[in-house]
Design a protein around this motif. Structure first.
Motif, PDB file in Angstrom:
ATOM      1  N   LYS A   1       0.819  -1.214   0.000  1.00 17.57           N
ATOM      2  CA  LYS A   1       0.000   0.000   0.000  1.00 17.57           C
ATOM      3  C   LYS A   1       0.851   1.260   0.000  1.00 17.57           C
ATOM      4  O   LYS A   1       0.387   2.334  -0.422  1.00 17.57           O
ATOM      5  CB  LYS A   1      -0.929   0.002   1.205  1.00 17.57           C
ATOM      6  CG  LYS A   1      -0.242   0.211   2.551  1.00 17.57           C
ATOM      7  CD  LYS A   1      -1.242   0.309   3.681  1.00 17.57           C
ATOM      8  CE  LYS A   1      -0.568   0.644   5.000  1.00 17.57           C
ATOM      9  NZ  LYS A   1      -1.552   0.767   6.099  1.00 17.57           N
ATOM     10  N   GLU A   2       2.116   1.154   0.470  1.00 19.41           N
ATOM     11  CA  GLU A   2       2.992   2.321   0.469  1.00 19.41           C
ATOM     12  C   GLU A   2       3.270   2.816  -0.942  1.00 19.41           C
ATOM     13  O   GLU A   2       3.645   3.981  -1.122  1.00 19.41           O
ATOM     14  CB  GLU A   2       4.309   1.972   1.165  1.00 19.41           C
ATOM     15  CG  GLU A   2       4.183   1.691   2.651  1.00 19.41           C
ATOM     16  CD  GLU A   2       3.795   0.260   2.954  1.00 19.41           C
ATOM     17  OE1 GLU A   2       3.840  -0.142   4.117  1.00 19.41           O
ATOM     18  OE2 GLU A   2       3.438  -0.463   1.995  1.00 19.41           O
TER      19      GLU A   2
ATOM     20  N   VAL B   1      -4.954   1.514  -0.688  1.00 18.79           N
ATOM     21  CA  VAL B   1      -4.199   1.991   0.475  1.00 18.79           C
ATOM     22  C   VAL B   1      -4.587   1.207   1.724  1.00 18.79           C
ATOM     23  O   VAL B   1      -4.319   1.649   2.848  1.00 18.79           O
ATOM     24  CB  VAL B   1      -4.423   3.503   0.689  1.00 18.79           C
ATOM     25  CG1 VAL B   1      -3.844   4.290  -0.465  1.00 18.79           C
ATOM     26  CG2 VAL B   1      -5.896   3.815   0.862  1.00 18.79           C
TER      27      VAL B   1
ATOM     28  N   ILE C   1       0.225   5.341  -1.601  1.00 20.14           N
ATOM     29  CA  ILE C   1      -0.035   6.468  -0.710  1.00 20.14           C
ATOM     30  C   ILE C   1       0.609   7.724  -1.285  1.00 20.14           C
ATOM     31  O   ILE C   1       1.795   7.744  -1.613  1.00 20.14           O
ATOM     32  CB  ILE C   1       0.513   6.175   0.700  1.00 20.14           C
ATOM     33  CG1 ILE C   1      -0.231   4.989   1.316  1.00 20.14           C
ATOM     34  CG2 ILE C   1       0.391   7.400   1.598  1.00 20.14           C
ATOM     35  CD1 ILE C   1       0.264   4.600   2.686  1.00 20.14           C
TER      36      ILE C   1
END
Length: 744
Positions: A198-199, A487, A202
């Motif tokens: 998910k990074e 995310v 973001i």
């Protein structure tokens, strides 16, 4: 009744491999069969490889061929059966006891919508037919990167943007092209990063932007106090007493006996292969993720844990001095081999390391002298996160090995049980399997940043006995409107238990569902992002793949037959190859996206990278490599089957085990010397596309081997003519309607 195609003769493997072979290592094969492969004069066309998919051929209960007509998408079309009866696919499955019980066990699992292939009707495949390749659970809609030229180890790769596999037409071509990869490693043309973190999303527009493998925890100045340099006298109690290992190394028939001292290395004879002695039984190995732009001298870094304890009990708590070795793999000064050096020894007081894994995203910081974050399970029954110190700056051999005492940055423990296995979901979430069969999920971001604690968000029962392995299904959670939460953290966990079961759990309801069960302990499991499947060890010396897609949940097949019990597995987010460490001392790789039919043009090949042998009489080891590939199901071990031959009088003669052994036919068995077992394997997935072929293997003897495994195409030909045609960069794939026929 339509006439079936006769089975073709198995081609010689020499036509598939065109590597440079010396005169001593030349491979002989039948000239007629080889010429048939090279010039393509076979009577059957390559289009037959996928005819089970393209013509929608099904079998009725009597084994007769029935060709079904296309059905509308989303509707369960009828299948013609005996007596003209019409039965839908759902009613057909209700007659199968296995599928009936499985559907009951998998209620409530996360179901996410899968994109339909353009211009193609829904396929009606019977549950017992596996003539199709597994597909990814999820594909990013953002453009991805691929290699534009052959990568060179330790040099920055040349990358170009390319279309994502979210387009079903491109996904089909890419998946089918992987079938023609027949080498021991991946073909560089098709390498791409399919991992989900998910990074990466973001700070970007959801679905339209992606920052591949971003750097995390780079500003953590408070971590400097967790590492302290030790003097030589202060580190003596952390040393592992080890004797030199005597091992024969080199080509078969011309091997030399080498005395390998602790922390020293020798070349194995390959161009990109090296072996070193860690000093004790290897329990875990892992590559340190780094960014492409990191000025780390072009090196790769490796964490190795070893111990001299003969038995590490489950559920016991023992505090003792131990160490974690940090090795650097450097570009060779010549073309003969790689060069490695143990640069840092992390001295810890929590006991011997049972398992270790780096944070999956790069977390180094040059200004703070931090190499990354390393999670480990030790014999004190807890899981810890350590700060790995940065290695030396000088060239190879210009500085001495450092000994650093490391305190845990974070400790995760349970009062009523001990930790046995762990896995990172991303840089913020860790799942831990315990000896009482429970699984705990921790959120560690605030604790690493020093602004809070690491809360236990989930703790639920899964197995009746100890958890052997645990793996996150790294895919974004699905939303009810048919989209994905890019995310959000992954929610599905796969675990194996000592009672023999493999289970899948969604932490949103914390109810485990049994995927399958066998009579042996599944020692290892891993989630393959390229296949959207779980790879796990199985009974009868085999490794199996089980799909996790909602439309084919639980379906699977065997991917490799090995000569001893499979002890370790490793898959990559960058290619579909799996590495297997076995009790017989062999390390095997195979392609998970290989052909769908045994009668196809490309065989099911397993590659034995090496095999370690041991002589208890004189205490010498022998490292054997350069094996020819073998076909899955026709390896050196035919379990539970006698070898029957005929003599001059045409009488049946059963060959005993001793005669078969003298002929080179080894029987699959678990009775191997414990020193030769390959206890840990790991692909390099976190250092960019150019480092994806790196494979490290650790053995119970303390020997660790590093190989750079390059791939090759069947008959030396790239499918569809070029990688641009495969990825649709030439625009031709956009002009085709539906799935194209196999014309390569």
């Amino acid at each position: 009744m339509e006439k079936t195609r006769p089975r073709r003769a198995r081609p010689s493997y020499a036509g598939y491999f065109r590597a440079n072979i010396s005169d001593k290592e030349s491979i002989t094969s039948d000239n007629d069969v080889q010429s048939e492969i090279v010039d393509g004069s076979s009577s059957s066309n390559i289009e037959d490889v996928e005819d089970a998919e393209e013509a929608l051929v099904l079998l009725d209960d009597d084994g007769d061929l029935q060709v079904s007509s296309p059905v509308a998408s989303g509707a369960p079309g009828p299948v013609a059966g005996n007596g003209g009866q019409s039965r839908t696919r759902n009613s057909k499955r209700r007659h199968s006891r296995q599928n009936k019980s499985f559907v009951h066990d998998t209620q409530g699992l996360q179901t996410v919508p899968q994109p339909q292939r353009l211009g193609q009707s829904a396929r009606n495949i019977k549950p017992k037919e596996h003539r199709y390749r597994p597909d990814s659970i999820w594909s990013s809609k953002s453009d991805t990167l691929r290699l534009s030229r052959r990568p060179q180890p330790f040099n920055p790769p040349f990358l170009v943007p390319t279309a994502s596999t979210s387009d079903p037409r491109i996904a089909y071509r890419v998946k089918k092209s992987w079938m023609y990869s027949v080498g021991p490693g991946p073909c560089w043309e098709l390498i791409e990063d399919r991992g989900f973190f998910k990074e990466e999303y973001i700070g970007t527009m959801a679905g339209t932007g992606r920052i591949t493998r971003p750097l995390v925890y780079s500003e953590t100045s408070h971590l400097l106090g967790y590492c302290k340099e030790l003097l030589l006298g202060q580190s003596s109690r952390y040393n592992v007493e080890s004797q030199p290992v005597s091992c024969f190394v080199g080509p078969y028939g011309a091997q030399d006996l080498k005395e390998i001292d602790q922390f020293s290395s020798v070349p194995t004879g390959g161009s990109l292969s090296v072996m070193f002695n860690s000093g004790g039984r290897i329990t875990a190995v892992d590559w340190c993720p780094t960014t492409i732009s990191a000025s780390l001298g072009g090196r790769q870094y490796l964490a190795v844990s070893s111990t001299n304890n003969a038995f590490l009990g489950v559920g016991t708590r023992s505090h003792s001095p131990a160490m974690i070795q940090l090795w650097s793999i450097n570009p060779a000064r010549s073309d003969e081999a790689l060069e490695v050096q143990c640069e840092v020894i992390m001295c810890i007081d929590e006991g011997a390391v049972l398992q270790l894994k780096w944070c999956p995203l790069p977390s180094h910081s040059e200004g703070e002298r931090k190499l990354g974050l390393l999670a480990a399970i030790t014999t004190d029954g807890a899981a810890h996160i350590y700060v790995a110190p940065m290695l030396g700056d000088g060239p190879l051999g210009s500085h001495h090995m450092r000994r650093v005492h490391c305190r845990p940055l974070l400790t995760m423990a349970f009062d009523e049980t001990t930790c046995q296995a762990l896995d990172w979901a991303n840089s913020e979430v860790i799942a831990i399997g315990c000896s009482n069969g429970f699984v705990g999920v921790f959120r560690v971001k605030d604790a690493i940043l020093g602004i809070g604690n690491a809360p236990l968000t989930h703790y639920f029962p899964v197995h009746q006995t100890s958890v052997q392995s645990i793996a996150w299904v790294r895919a974004p959670p699905g939303i009810s409107d048919g989209t994905y939460d890019l995310v959000g953290d992954p929610t599905v966990i796969c675990t194996t238990g000592s009672e023999g079961s493999v289970r899948v759990t969604d932490i949103r309801d914390c109810m485990s569902r049994m995927l399958f069960r066998n009579r042996e302990v599944p020692h290892a499991s891993a989630f393959a992002a390229f296949c959207g499947s779980l790879v796990a060890t199985d009974v009868d010396f085999s490794v199996k793949l089980f799909q996790l897609q909602p439309t084919a949940l639980g379906m699977g097949h065997s991917v490799a037959d090995v000569g001893g019990t499979a002890l370790a597995l490793s898959v990559s987010d960058i290619h579909p190859y799996v590495a297997i460490g076995c009790a017989d001392g062999s390390c095997i790789t195979t392609n998970l996206l290989r052909g769908t039919r045994r009668e196809g043009v490309v065989p099911f090949l397993n590659h034995k990278i090496f095999q370690l042998d041991y002589s208890p009489r004189d205490g010498h080891y022998r490292m054997l490599d350069r094996f020819l590939p073998v076909e899955n199901g026709a390896n050196e071990a035919m379990v539970y089957k006698e070898s029957v031959t005929r003599n001059a009088n045409n009488d049946k003669v059963v060959a005993n085990t001793e005669d078969r052994f003298k002929q080179g036919c080894l029987e699959a068995s678990g009775l191997w010397h414990p020193n030769v077992a390959v206890t840990a394997v790991a692909w390099n997935s976190g250092c960019g596309l150019g480092c994806a072929p790196f494979l490290v293997s650790g053995t119970a003897s303390g020997l660790v081997r590093v190989d750079y495994l390059e791939g090759m195409w069947a008959k030396g030909t790239v499918p569809y003519g070029s990688i641009e045609c495969i990825r649709g960069e030439d625009g031709q794939v956009e002009e085709e309607g539906g799935i194209e026929a196999d014309s390569e």
